[in-house]
Structures are given as C-alpha cells and as structure tokens.
Design a protein around this motif. Structure first.
Motif, PDB file in Angstrom:
ATOM      1  N   ASN A 244     -21.861  33.983  25.758  1.00  0.00           N
ATOM      2  CA  ASN A 244     -20.456  34.160  25.392  1.00  0.00           C
ATOM      3  C   ASN A 244     -19.900  35.373  26.125  1.00  0.00           C
ATOM      4  O   ASN A 244     -20.401  36.485  25.969  1.00  0.00           O
ATOM      5  N   LYS A 245     -18.865  35.146  26.976  1.00  0.00           N
ATOM      6  CA  LYS A 245     -18.252  36.220  27.751  1.00  0.00           C
ATOM      7  C   LYS A 245     -16.751  36.263  27.458  1.00  0.00           C
ATOM      8  O   LYS A 245     -15.957  35.626  28.152  1.00  0.00           O
ATOM      9  N   PRO A 246     -16.344  36.989  26.434  1.00  0.00           N
ATOM     10  CA  PRO A 246     -14.918  37.050  26.039  1.00  0.00           C
ATOM     11  C   PRO A 246     -14.129  38.032  26.894  1.00  0.00           C
ATOM     12  O   PRO A 246     -13.722  39.106  26.439  1.00  0.00           O
ATOM     13  N   LYS A 247     -13.890  37.658  28.151  1.00  0.00           N
ATOM     14  CA  LYS A 247     -13.269  38.574  29.111  1.00  0.00           C
ATOM     15  C   LYS A 247     -11.810  38.868  28.787  1.00  0.00           C
ATOM     16  O   LYS A 247     -11.315  39.947  29.062  1.00  0.00           O
ATOM     17  N   GLU A 248     -11.109  37.871  28.232  1.00  0.00           N
ATOM     18  CA  GLU A 248      -9.688  38.049  27.965  1.00  0.00           C
ATOM     19  C   GLU A 248      -9.478  38.281  26.474  1.00  0.00           C
ATOM     20  O   GLU A 248      -9.767  37.404  25.652  1.00  0.00           O
ATOM     21  N   LEU A 249      -8.964  39.440  26.132  1.00  0.00           N
ATOM     22  CA  LEU A 249      -8.819  39.824  24.730  1.00  0.00           C
ATOM     23  C   LEU A 249      -7.358  40.058  24.367  1.00  0.00           C
ATOM     24  O   LEU A 249      -7.024  41.008  23.665  1.00  0.00           O
ATOM     25  N   ASN A 250      -6.500  39.160  24.845  1.00  0.00           N
ATOM     26  CA  ASN A 250      -5.088  39.182  24.477  1.00  0.00           C
ATOM     27  C   ASN A 250      -4.860  38.214  23.323  1.00  0.00           C
ATOM     28  O   ASN A 250      -5.411  37.106  23.300  1.00  0.00           O
ATOM     29  N   ILE A 251      -4.032  38.609  22.386  1.00  0.00           N
ATOM     30  CA  ILE A 251      -3.914  37.869  21.132  1.00  0.00           C
ATOM     31  C   ILE A 251      -3.382  36.444  21.301  1.00  0.00           C
ATOM     32  O   ILE A 251      -3.861  35.525  20.639  1.00  0.00           O
ATOM     33  N   ILE A 252      -2.413  36.211  22.178  1.00  0.00           N
ATOM     34  CA  ILE A 252      -1.837  34.871  22.305  1.00  0.00           C
ATOM     35  C   ILE A 252      -2.867  33.857  22.796  1.00  0.00           C
ATOM     36  O   ILE A 252      -3.063  32.811  22.150  1.00  0.00           O
ATOM     37  N   PRO A 253      -3.574  34.100  23.916  1.00  0.00           N
ATOM     38  CA  PRO A 253      -4.609  33.148  24.339  1.00  0.00           C
ATOM     39  C   PRO A 253      -5.708  32.952  23.287  1.00  0.00           C
ATOM     40  O   PRO A 253      -6.223  31.849  23.126  1.00  0.00           O
ATOM     41  N   LEU A 254      -6.044  34.031  22.566  1.00  0.00           N
ATOM     42  CA  LEU A 254      -7.070  33.914  21.528  1.00  0.00           C
ATOM     43  C   LEU A 254      -6.598  33.010  20.389  1.00  0.00           C
ATOM     44  O   LEU A 254      -7.346  32.142  19.910  1.00  0.00           O
ATOM     45  N   LEU A 255      -5.362  33.206  19.953  1.00  0.00           N
ATOM     46  CA  LEU A 255      -4.830  32.391  18.854  1.00  0.00           C
ATOM     47  C   LEU A 255      -4.672  30.927  19.261  1.00  0.00           C
ATOM     48  O   LEU A 255      -4.814  30.031  18.429  1.00  0.00           O
TER      49      LEU A 255
ATOM     50  N   VAL B   3     -15.289  32.361   8.141  1.00  0.00           N
ATOM     51  CA  VAL B   3     -14.735  32.809   9.427  1.00  0.00           C
ATOM     52  C   VAL B   3     -14.149  34.215   9.303  1.00  0.00           C
ATOM     53  O   VAL B   3     -13.125  34.540   9.885  1.00  0.00           O
ATOM     54  N   MET B   4     -14.839  35.049   8.543  1.00  0.00           N
ATOM     55  CA  MET B   4     -14.383  36.440   8.374  1.00  0.00           C
ATOM     56  C   MET B   4     -14.425  37.209   9.680  1.00  0.00           C
ATOM     57  O   MET B   4     -13.594  38.091   9.919  1.00  0.00           O
ATOM     58  N   ASP B   5     -15.381  36.858  10.564  1.00  0.00           N
ATOM     59  CA  ASP B   5     -15.460  37.539  11.856  1.00  0.00           C
ATOM     60  C   ASP B   5     -14.240  37.216  12.716  1.00  0.00           C
ATOM     61  O   ASP B   5     -13.686  38.100  13.378  1.00  0.00           O
ATOM     62  N   LEU B   6     -13.834  35.955  12.727  1.00  0.00           N
ATOM     63  CA  LEU B   6     -12.667  35.551  13.511  1.00  0.00           C
ATOM     64  C   LEU B   6     -11.401  36.216  12.977  1.00  0.00           C
ATOM     65  O   LEU B   6     -10.559  36.696  13.746  1.00  0.00           O
TER      66      LEU B   6
ATOM     67  N   ILE C 205      -7.142  30.027   9.966  1.00  0.00           N
ATOM     68  CA  ILE C 205      -7.049  31.453  10.283  1.00  0.00           C
ATOM     69  C   ILE C 205      -6.089  31.678  11.444  1.00  0.00           C
ATOM     70  O   ILE C 205      -5.268  32.612  11.440  1.00  0.00           O
ATOM     71  N   ARG C 206      -6.165  30.826  12.456  1.00  0.00           N
ATOM     72  CA  ARG C 206      -5.265  30.968  13.600  1.00  0.00           C
ATOM     73  C   ARG C 206      -3.801  30.810  13.173  1.00  0.00           C
ATOM     74  O   ARG C 206      -2.934  31.595  13.570  1.00  0.00           O
ATOM     75  N   LYS C 207      -3.535  29.779  12.374  1.00  0.00           N
ATOM     76  CA  LYS C 207      -2.161  29.549  11.909  1.00  0.00           C
ATOM     77  C   LYS C 207      -1.672  30.718  11.063  1.00  0.00           C
ATOM     78  O   LYS C 207      -0.507  31.118  11.155  1.00  0.00           O
ATOM     79  N   LYS C 208      -2.558  31.268  10.250  1.00  0.00           N
ATOM     80  CA  LYS C 208      -2.177  32.404   9.399  1.00  0.00           C
ATOM     81  C   LYS C 208      -1.751  33.593  10.251  1.00  0.00           C
ATOM     82  O   LYS C 208      -0.741  34.243   9.970  1.00  0.00           O
ATOM     83  N   HIS C 209      -2.480  33.852  11.326  1.00  0.00           N
ATOM     84  CA  HIS C 209      -2.153  34.989  12.182  1.00  0.00           C
ATOM     85  C   HIS C 209      -0.940  34.704  13.063  1.00  0.00           C
ATOM     86  O   HIS C 209      -0.178  35.630  13.373  1.00  0.00           O
TER      87      HIS C 209
END
Length: 264
Positions: free
Chosen positions: A130-141, A174-177, A224-228
């Motif tokens: 797992n290589k999470p290179k992009e840590l911007n909220i929109i692409p993550l959500l 999914v507390m980590d997410l 969780i995604r919809k909530k955020h």
C-alpha cells in the motif's frame, strides 16, 4: 517520545510477538501502552510477564466499549508527543521508530506522517504494498487514490487529537478510515514518505475480514465517505459532486483516449 498503543482482546496468539516487535526496535525514547479489554485467555499473563522486565511497557486490563474506546484510553494516558497505533497482529519493519523520531524533529505540531504498508497473507507472504502517495481529501473521499491502509504505517502528533477529537467509540469497523479523513484535513502538515514501515496481516476470521467477506465493510466505508463529504465546505462539496458525476467521468475518458492518439 513515541507512545505506541496496542488495543487487544483475547490475543494470546499474537501479543508476545507484538511486544517483541516493539522491543526489537531498540528505540530508547518510547513507551508501549497495551490496553486489554478484559481478556479471558492467556493475554494478560503474557503482558504482565513482559511488563515486569521491561519498564517501557505500561498496561491495563478492564472491560471497554471496543477497539476505538481502547485506543482512546491509550491516547489519553500517553506521555509521548508522537502517537503510533500497533494492532496486536501487525508489526513494524526494522528500525522504524528511530526513523520516525528523526523525521518528527523537523515537523510542526500537529503533523500526520504516512509511509508504505506491506499487506500480508496468513503465511506472512507479501500480497502487495500500500503506497498512499496522494493525501488530498477530495481524491481520498472519492476513493480515487489509495488511502493509508493500516496504522502500523502512520504516525502523528498527540496534539492532533485536540484538533480532530478522539476516535469515535461508536465506530467498530472503519474507525481508521474515519480518523484518516479527519487527520488529513486537521493536521497542520501532512507528509508522505516513500518508505515501508508497517505490515498488515490479512487473517481469516478477524473482525475486519469477516466484515469484508459479508460486504459490510464496503457499505460502512461508503457511509464514512458520505459523512465526511457532507461536512466539507460548500465549494468542495460542489467539486466532489462534479468529479463523481457520470458526465465528468465520460469527459475524462474521452480526454484520455484523445491524448493517447498518435496524432495528439
């Protein structure tokens, strides 16, 4: 100091290995906080035996409200300014904790730092990294980029919880997410380091794998995604709506095909 927090319940199969992993890091500025949820197997006796011989180990054993509650207990009692969560069946690569101390020397509070994570099967064979290179909220959500997969591969300042709050004790899967979405938005600095720090074992019969097998994990992640998304500023909500629309996806596809054309 780094405070490594391990929540555990009836984890006699892995707890000794988990304790040894932290010992073998040979990090002089660390505490290992083990929060046991009232285990009925040999977990507590194993913890107690090591705690008597290693002063960096602190532990309690009492009933709790689940994993999130256990992690919160550890965070509230942590003496270190840096927090790491190490689940009982996961482990660090060699010398990771000393490396983390080095990285955090130059970071402002409250920072969130993410590395790579090996995903292993039950025979400890690497399935992928797992290589999470992009840590911007929109692409993550929008689930367009890999999110940090396991807490063995990320660390953060304890003060970050003063900004985003503690883990939601009502969230058990999914507390980590949920935490990651909050951390990416709340941290004063979010940093990705292309080094492999953590190892996550995908083990049959665990809470996470049972949730994935039933399809519940996917539904909870969507929730969780919809909530955020609903909590985003209006402009970002509009951006999410546009980028998740079928028309936007169709246009992107056409542009990609056009760019791949030899006449482009």
């Amino acid at each position: 100091m780094i405070s490594v927090i391990t929540p555990v319940y009836n984890g006699e199969k892995f707890i000794e290995g988990c304790i040894k992993v932290v010992i073998d890091q040979k990090c002089p500025n660390i505490e290992h906080i083990i929060i046991d949820g009232g285990s009925t197997d040999k977990t507590v006796s194993i913890i107690k035996n090591y705690a008597e011989n290693y002063p960096h180990i602190r532990w309690i054993s009492e009933n709790d409200k689940g994993q999130s509650d256990a992690m919160n207990k550890g965070i509230l009692t942590a003496k270190g300014e840096i927090i790491g969560i190490l689940n009982v069946d996961d482990f660090y690569n060699f010398n990771v904790l000393n490396r983390i101390l080095e990285i955090f020397k130059d970071l402002p509070e409250s920072s969130f730092v993410v590395g790579n994570c090996n995903v292993l099967n039950e025979e400890d064979v690497i399935q992928y990294v797992n290589k999470p290179k992009e840590l911007n909220i929109i692409p993550l959500l929008l689930n367009k980029v890999p999110h940090p997969f396991n807490p063995s591969a990320y660390f953060y300042h304890k003060k970050l919880h003063e900004v985003i709050g503690l883990y939601d004790i009502n969230e058990h899967y999914v507390m980590d997410l949920d935490f990651i979405f909050k951390a990416v938005q709340g941290a004063i600095q979010v940093k990705y380091v292309d080094e492999t720090w953590g190892n996550y074992r995908s083990i049959q019969g665990t809470k996470t794998n049972l949730s994935k097998a039933s399809g519940q994990h996917i539904q909870l992640a969507k929730y969780i995604r919809k909530k955020h998304i609903r909590k985003l500023p209006l402009l970002q909500q509009c951006q999410v709506a546009v980028e998740s629309s079928y028309l936007y996806k169709a246009i992107r596809k056409v542009v990609k095909i056009f760019k791949s054309s030899p006449n482009y």
